[in-house]
Scaffold this motif. Structure first.
Motif, mmCIF file in Angstrom:
data_model
loop_
_atom_site.group_PDB
_atom_site.id
_atom_site.type_symbol
_atom_site.label_atom_id
_atom_site.label_comp_id
_atom_site.label_asym_id
_atom_site.label_seq_id
_atom_site.Cartn_x
_atom_site.Cartn_y
_atom_site.Cartn_z
ATOM 1 N N SER A 41 0.773 8.922 -4.870
ATOM 2 C CA SER A 41 0.534 7.526 -4.490
ATOM 3 C C SER A 41 0.015 6.709 -5.671
ATOM 4 O O SER A 41 0.371 5.538 -5.825
ATOM 5 C CB SER A 41 -0.435 7.443 -3.305
ATOM 6 N N ARG A 42 -0.768 7.331 -6.533
ATOM 7 C CA ARG A 42 -1.259 6.612 -7.709
ATOM 8 C C ARG A 42 -0.136 6.295 -8.689
ATOM 9 O O ARG A 42 -0.126 5.238 -9.316
ATOM 10 C CB ARG A 42 -2.360 7.420 -8.382
ATOM 11 N N HIS B 133 -5.118 10.977 -1.665
ATOM 12 C CA HIS B 133 -4.971 9.934 -2.677
ATOM 13 C C HIS B 133 -4.900 10.635 -4.025
ATOM 14 O O HIS B 133 -5.833 10.625 -4.816
ATOM 15 C CB HIS B 133 -6.148 8.955 -2.611
ATOM 16 N N GLU C 26 1.750 3.325 -7.300
ATOM 17 C CA GLU C 26 0.979 2.102 -7.547
ATOM 18 C C GLU C 26 1.144 1.635 -8.996
ATOM 19 O O GLU C 26 1.404 0.458 -9.251
ATOM 20 C CB GLU C 26 -0.503 2.357 -7.247
ATOM 21 N N LEU D 29 0.853 -1.188 0.000
ATOM 22 C CA LEU D 29 0.000 0.000 0.000
ATOM 23 C C LEU D 29 0.887 1.237 0.000
ATOM 24 O O LEU D 29 1.735 1.407 0.878
ATOM 25 C CB LEU D 29 -0.905 0.028 1.233
ATOM 26 N N PHE D 30 0.710 2.096 -1.006
ATOM 27 C CA PHE D 30 1.362 3.400 -1.050
ATOM 28 C C PHE D 30 0.358 4.410 -0.509
ATOM 29 O O PHE D 30 -0.785 4.458 -0.971
ATOM 30 C CB PHE D 30 1.742 3.780 -2.489
ATOM 31 N N VAL D 31 0.788 5.203 0.456
ATOM 32 C CA VAL D 31 -0.150 6.118 1.088
ATOM 33 C C VAL D 31 0.461 7.500 1.258
ATOM 34 O O VAL D 31 1.638 7.636 1.565
ATOM 35 C CB VAL D 31 -0.658 5.520 2.434
ATOM 36 N N ALA E 161 -0.146 -3.912 -5.895
ATOM 37 C CA ALA E 161 -0.035 -2.554 -5.362
ATOM 38 C C ALA E 161 -1.400 -1.893 -5.271
ATOM 39 O O ALA E 161 -2.266 -2.095 -6.126
ATOM 40 C CB ALA E 161 0.879 -1.721 -6.255
ATOM 41 N N GLN E 162 -1.568 -1.107 -4.217
ATOM 42 C CA GLN E 162 -2.730 -0.248 -4.049
ATOM 43 C C GLN E 162 -2.245 1.083 -3.514
ATOM 44 O O GLN E 162 -1.099 1.196 -3.046
ATOM 45 C CB GLN E 162 -3.735 -0.850 -3.065
ATOM 46 N N SER E 163 -3.113 2.080 -3.545
ATOM 47 C CA SER E 163 -2.756 3.388 -3.017
ATOM 48 C C SER E 163 -3.968 4.007 -2.345
ATOM 49 O O SER E 163 -5.110 3.657 -2.642
ATOM 50 C CB SER E 163 -2.220 4.298 -4.130
ATOM 51 N N THR F 260 4.831 4.969 3.039
ATOM 52 C CA THR F 260 4.307 6.323 3.150
ATOM 53 C C THR F 260 5.145 7.261 2.289
ATOM 54 O O THR F 260 6.364 7.116 2.203
ATOM 55 C CB THR F 260 4.294 6.797 4.617
#
Length: 150
Positions: free
Chosen positions: A17-18, A13, A21, A7-9, A34-36, A82
């Motif tokens: 972060s996108r 959003h 991802e 998870l990229f945060v 991957a998610q964000s 992060t």
């Protein structure tokens, strides 16, 4: 083999972060999922999609998500990365119950004001910084796997 979930945060959003991802998804398909997310949702800046397409990456298609909504739905991640910028005092969401946190301070290109060229320059710099960092992290992950398997 189950993919490693990442998870990229960031605080929002948004583009940062996108992009992370999209980059990880392109560099290690099947190996990583991957998610964000962020504290808040935000629409995707069309210029973000443009700078990803410049390098052959598809633009993100997922709806904007908050870290809280992912946590509430029971999503579990192997790594939380992060991306908040320490120099501006930006705060990142905390995702409880996860031990593998990495912090990659990254300036937020969505915070850059100015004309389109100025914003494109900031987005490209962010994209390139994230791509380099993700490539290095993937090399580290592969080295760790090889040493464990040996």
């Amino acid at each position: 083999m189950t993919p490693t979930r990442v998870l990229f945060v960031g605080s929002r959003h948004g583009s940062r972060s996108r992009m992370a991802e999209a980059i990880l998804s392109a560099l290690a398909p099947g190996e990583f999922e991957a998610q964000s997310a962020g504290f808040e949702t935000a629409p995707l800046d069309p210029l973000c999609a443009l700078v990803l397409e410049e390098t052959g990456l598809p633009p993100p298609t997922v709806e904007s998500a908050t870290a809280f909504s992912l946590f509430s739905s029971g999503r579990i991640f192997d790594h939380i990365i992060t991306l908040c910028d320490d120099t501006t005092g930006e705060r990142c969401p905390i995702y409880p119950g996860h031990a593998n946190y990495l912090h990659w301070p990254t300036p937020d290109p969505d915070a850059v004001q100015g004309n389109e060229d100025t914003r494109l320059t900031a987005l490209r710099a962010c994209r390139d910084q994230l791509a380099g960092r993700i490539r290095g992290w993937l090399r580290e992950q592969n080295s760790l796997k090889e040493s464990v398997e040996a």
